[in-house]
Scaffold this motif. Sequence first.
Motif, short mmCIF file in Angstrom:
data_model
loop_
_atom_site.label_atom_id
_atom_site.label_comp_id
_atom_site.label_asym_id
_atom_site.label_seq_id
_atom_site.Cartn_x
_atom_site.Cartn_y
_atom_site.Cartn_z
N VAL A 167 34.49 40.09 35.03
CA VAL A 167 33.74 38.90 34.62
C VAL A 167 34.66 37.85 34.03
CG1 VAL A 167 31.84 38.06 33.18
CG2 VAL A 167 31.68 40.31 34.25
N TRP A 168 35.68 38.30 33.32
CA TRP A 168 36.60 37.38 32.65
C TRP A 168 37.48 36.59 33.61
CZ3 TRP A 168 41.53 39.01 33.81
CH2 TRP A 168 41.67 40.37 34.16
N ALA A 169 37.49 36.99 34.88
CA ALA A 169 38.33 36.32 35.87
C ALA A 169 37.55 35.44 36.83
CB ALA A 169 39.13 37.35 36.66
N ILE A 170 36.22 35.42 36.73
CA ILE A 170 35.41 34.68 37.70
C ILE A 170 35.32 33.21 37.29
CG2 ILE A 170 33.14 34.44 38.76
CD1 ILE A 170 32.76 37.44 38.34
N GLY A 171 35.92 32.35 38.09
CA GLY A 171 35.86 30.92 37.84
C GLY A 171 36.68 30.44 36.67
N THR A 172 37.51 31.31 36.10
CA THR A 172 38.28 30.94 34.91
C THR A 172 39.72 30.57 35.24
OG1 THR A 172 39.01 33.21 34.52
CG2 THR A 172 36.91 32.54 33.52
N GLY A 173 40.17 30.92 36.44
CA GLY A 173 41.57 30.74 36.78
C GLY A 173 42.41 31.94 36.38
N ALA A 176 43.16 39.21 37.49
CA ALA A 176 43.75 40.51 37.20
C ALA A 176 45.06 40.61 37.96
CB ALA A 176 42.80 41.62 37.64
N SER A 177 46.07 41.14 37.31
CA SER A 177 47.34 41.32 38.01
C SER A 177 47.12 42.30 39.16
CB SER A 177 48.40 41.87 37.06
OG SER A 177 48.08 43.20 36.68
N GLN A 182 44.70 47.14 41.27
CA GLN A 182 44.91 48.42 41.93
C GLN A 182 44.43 49.58 41.05
OE1 GLN A 182 45.50 49.82 44.71
NE2 GLN A 182 45.89 51.89 43.91
N ALA A 183 44.75 49.55 39.77
CA ALA A 183 44.35 50.64 38.88
C ALA A 183 42.84 50.78 38.81
CB ALA A 183 44.93 50.40 37.49
N THR A 184 42.14 49.63 38.72
CA THR A 184 40.68 49.69 38.64
C THR A 184 40.07 50.13 39.97
OG1 THR A 184 40.69 47.96 36.95
CG2 THR A 184 38.60 48.40 38.05
#
Length: 249
Positions: A167-173, A176-177, A182-184
Amino acid sequence: MPRQFFVGGNFKMNPNSVAEKIALTTLLNKAELDDSVVVAPPALYLIPLKEILRKEIQVAAQNCYFKDSGAFTGEISPAQLKDAGIPYVILGHSERRTLFHETSEIVAQKTKAALAGSLSVILCIGETLEQRETDQTAQVCAAQLQAVVDLLSEADWSKIVIAYEPVWAIGTGKVASAAQAQATHADIRAFLGTAVSPAVAQATRIIYGGSVNKGNCKELSTQPDVDGFLVGGASLKPEFVDIINATRK
């Protein structure tokens, strides 16, 4: 069998005009595309877009209800989507969970109904920033999936693509590395292996969503458990073609 790379474009509540829709469609129709592509326009444009896109590109609804008919104003049923020739539906997107208060149990009901209606499902899961920072990512993804596992048979999973979207990466720029993604994805695959079956875990495509763009798609695509992308804002831009072809040598 290797899993075929899969790229979805979630247009959300865009584009804002028919002219923009035509321009985007023209771009996709002319492009050389390597992998499975599905685009999800607003409901208003589902049928017109299906009619003008080349047949290799499939169309998805952004949501559906878990009843086939009835007094449910504003909803679209799996039966209606199937009748309209729409093969896919996105379910469980974080914006549906957060803004429209859809629980994992509701998402699971919708998933079961969509599959019963002969639709394929792009099933979204993912954690918030707070959950990421407190090392709850694996538990959150497992809990969101468990609600679906409880309602489905093993055979049902052949028509599901899982989209991991932090959620923290959606539309925020923020993205996730490649290592984080890969880990998730590996954790999700391991959960499927235990909760459903090793065969389902191996066959199910798990795609990444969260500010994917031309600059980061290549590295993400090289991860062994990243089987594609669900793209938001960039799916409305010419770079969407580069993202679709991220695995091209």
